[in-house]
Design a protein around this motif. Sequence first.
Motif, PDB file in Angstrom:
ATOM      1  N   ALA A  40      82.160  68.353  49.853  1.00  0.00           N
ATOM      2  CA  ALA A  40      80.877  67.994  49.257  1.00  0.00           C
ATOM      3  C   ALA A  40      80.251  69.202  48.565  1.00  0.00           C
ATOM      4  O   ALA A  40      79.760  69.105  47.432  1.00  0.00           O
ATOM      5  CB  ALA A  40      79.940  67.431  50.313  1.00  0.00           C
ATOM      6  N   ILE A  74      74.147  64.706  50.800  1.00  0.00           N
ATOM      7  CA  ILE A  74      75.441  65.076  51.384  1.00  0.00           C
ATOM      8  C   ILE A  74      75.904  64.101  52.459  1.00  0.00           C
ATOM      9  O   ILE A  74      77.074  63.723  52.472  1.00  0.00           O
ATOM     10  CB  ILE A  74      75.403  66.530  51.903  1.00  0.00           C
ATOM     11  CG1 ILE A  74      75.244  67.481  50.715  1.00  0.00           C
ATOM     12  CG2 ILE A  74      76.663  66.867  52.700  1.00  0.00           C
ATOM     13  CD1 ILE A  74      75.026  68.924  51.108  1.00  0.00           C
ATOM     14  N   THR A  99      77.949  61.228  51.115  1.00  0.00           N
ATOM     15  CA  THR A  99      79.073  61.561  50.238  1.00  0.00           C
ATOM     16  C   THR A  99      80.261  60.658  50.569  1.00  0.00           C
ATOM     17  O   THR A  99      80.530  60.368  51.732  1.00  0.00           O
ATOM     18  CB  THR A  99      79.464  63.042  50.419  1.00  0.00           C
ATOM     19  OG1 THR A  99      78.360  63.844  49.996  1.00  0.00           O
ATOM     20  CG2 THR A  99      80.706  63.401  49.623  1.00  0.00           C
ATOM     21  N   VAL A 143      79.307  62.578  45.371  1.00  0.00           N
ATOM     22  CA  VAL A 143      78.097  62.997  46.067  1.00  0.00           C
ATOM     23  C   VAL A 143      76.893  62.351  45.381  1.00  0.00           C
ATOM     24  O   VAL A 143      76.631  62.629  44.212  1.00  0.00           O
ATOM     25  CB  VAL A 143      77.933  64.532  46.057  1.00  0.00           C
ATOM     26  CG1 VAL A 143      76.712  64.948  46.869  1.00  0.00           C
ATOM     27  CG2 VAL A 143      79.187  65.228  46.570  1.00  0.00           C
TER      28      VAL A 143
END
Length: 167
Positions: free
Chosen positions: A78, A97, A100, A115
Amino acid sequence: MRSPLATRLAASALAIVALGGAAGCAADPGASNPVPTSTATSAPDPTPTTEAPTAEPTPEPTASPAPQYGAFTFEQLAQICIDATVSSYAPDVVFDIPNTRIEQRIVTPEWLVIVPAATMGYQGQSVCTIGGTPAEHQLELGSGSIEQLPEEQIQNLIRGENEGGDR
């Protein structure tokens, strides 16, 4: 002689006194607990049921970022994608995050990383293909956009198809 209203009021007062006398122990602090206790007895039953599912998902999110993606961790993939695409956005960009999406591709580089990003009131996403190792990662595709990729295009990227005309 009493009026019908006076009779009803007297009867109501008598009923209240009679109920109070019959439940005289309910006026005591210790006696009022049996009624709520039966209600409280049914309340703890749902409480453990509610707590049990809440306790189970807590370890899962902790465990989901831990699996390795080849030589990478979830967070490393990420972050590599974020670092490669942050300049595509306005300074107010916020990356999501925890949400993701990482997919293993059937071609190299082997990881497709998507992301979610929010910038200037738009919901976008950074899309990267990453391989190699954390120390020497290979980034083939790194794109930030305020448009969401359709699932069909994501599947194409997983297969290595339609990546800007080179495949």
